[in-house]
Enzyme design. Structure first.
Site, PDB file in Angstrom:
ATOM      1  CD  GLN A   1      55.299   5.542  39.755  1.00  0.00           C
ATOM      2  OE1 GLN A   1      55.514   5.046  38.658  1.00  0.00           O
ATOM      3  NE2 GLN A   1      55.355   6.844  39.978  1.00  0.00           N
TER       4      GLN A   1
ATOM      5  CG  HIS B   1      62.203   7.051  37.163  1.00  0.00           C
ATOM      6  ND1 HIS B   1      62.511   8.285  37.700  1.00  0.00           N
ATOM      7  CD2 HIS B   1      60.968   6.736  37.660  1.00  0.00           C
ATOM      8  CE1 HIS B   1      61.525   8.675  38.485  1.00  0.00           C
ATOM      9  NE2 HIS B   1      60.571   7.771  38.482  1.00  0.00           N
ATOM     10  CD  GLU B   2      58.463   4.450  35.504  1.00  0.00           C
ATOM     11  OE1 GLU B   2      57.881   3.938  36.477  1.00  0.00           O
ATOM     12  OE2 GLU B   2      58.473   5.667  35.284  1.00  0.00           O
TER      13      GLU B   2
ATOM     14  CG  HIS C   1      59.037   3.554  40.731  1.00  0.00           C
ATOM     15  ND1 HIS C   1      58.799   4.235  41.902  1.00  0.00           N
ATOM     16  CD2 HIS C   1      59.005   4.496  39.743  1.00  0.00           C
ATOM     17  CE1 HIS C   1      58.641   5.532  41.634  1.00  0.00           C
ATOM     18  NE2 HIS C   1      58.764   5.720  40.334  1.00  0.00           N
TER      19      HIS C   1
ATOM     20  N   GLY D   1      56.059   7.133  32.148  1.00  0.00           N
ATOM     21  CA  GLY D   1      56.299   5.810  32.706  1.00  0.00           C
ATOM     22  C   GLY D   1      55.544   5.640  34.012  1.00  0.00           C
TER      23      GLY D   1
ATOM     24  CB  CYS E   1      58.876  10.616  40.594  1.00  0.00           C
ATOM     25  SG  CYS E   1      58.106   9.048  40.988  1.00  0.00           S
ATOM     26  CG  LEU E   2      53.581  10.443  37.140  1.00  0.00           C
ATOM     27  CD1 LEU E   2      52.906   9.298  36.399  1.00  0.00           C
ATOM     28  CD2 LEU E   2      52.910  11.766  36.801  1.00  0.00           C
TER      29      LEU E   2
HETATM   30 ZN    ZN Z   1      58.710   7.553  39.421  1.00  0.00          ZN
END
Ligand code: ZN
Length: 176
Positions: free
Chosen positions: A51, A144-145, A148, A46, A102-103
């Site tokens: 991000q 989660h997304e 963000h 995701g 998380c990226l």
């Molecule tokens: Zn994330």
């Protein structure tokens, strides 16, 4: 298409409430294509626009197209969801605990409570209405997304956060 740099919490865009998507023009299509390439390159399951330092309410979610995903999620495995202006319209009372990464926060994991099932509404990449029902891991990734888009990171709500160990790497937790 281009792979975009994924920002970390030292960049304030990650902490801002993102703006609603108003225009589904060529520039937006390029953003979606670039986000897709970035997600596949990472690799992750995701990605939210903040991000990649773009303060717009759009997320991409794609479960891996592997045997485990196919067994658990059927046709959802490998399916790309692009959702602009997503809203959770239903959420199960049932809460489940799970491990997230998380990226934007490489090298860490945390335990986070999420709704087991959710229903989402929003717009697809062309501005057409979409509704998605999700459970389990897929529901977790969407939650989660969507967080963000409001500047919230999983470390804000995690019960615990730890630095990745070799065992974590072996378990292949997916970065979201
Ligand atoms: Zn994330």
């Amino acid at each position: 298409m281009a792979i975009l740099p994924i920002i970390q919490p030292d960049n304030p865009v990650l902490r801002k409430k993102a703006h609603r998507v108003q225009s589904f023009d060529g520039k937006f299509q390029k953003l979606v294509d670039d986000m897709y390439e970035t997600l596949m390159d990472a690799p992750g399951v995701g990605l939210a626009a903040p991000q990649v330092a773009v303060s717009q309410r759009v997320i991409l979610v794609r479960l891996p197209d592997d045997e485990d995903s196919r067994n658990e999620y059927g046709k959802e495995a490998g399916m790309l969801h692009v959702v602009a202006n997503p809203e959770i319209v239903k959420a199960s009372k049932e809460i489940v605990e799970g491990v997230e990464a998380c990226l934007s926060i490489p090298g860490y994991y945390g335990t986070v409570d999420r709704h087991e099932k959710i229903a989402i509404k929003g717009l697809d990449r062309y501005g057409e209405p979409v509704r998605i029902k999700a459970h389990g891991w897929l529901a977790r990734v969407f939650q989660h997304e969507i967080d963000h888009l409001d500047g919230q990171l999983y470390i804000d709500i995690a019960k615990d956060v730890w630095r990745a160990t070799r065992e974590d790497e072996d378990e292949e937790h997916e970065e979201i």
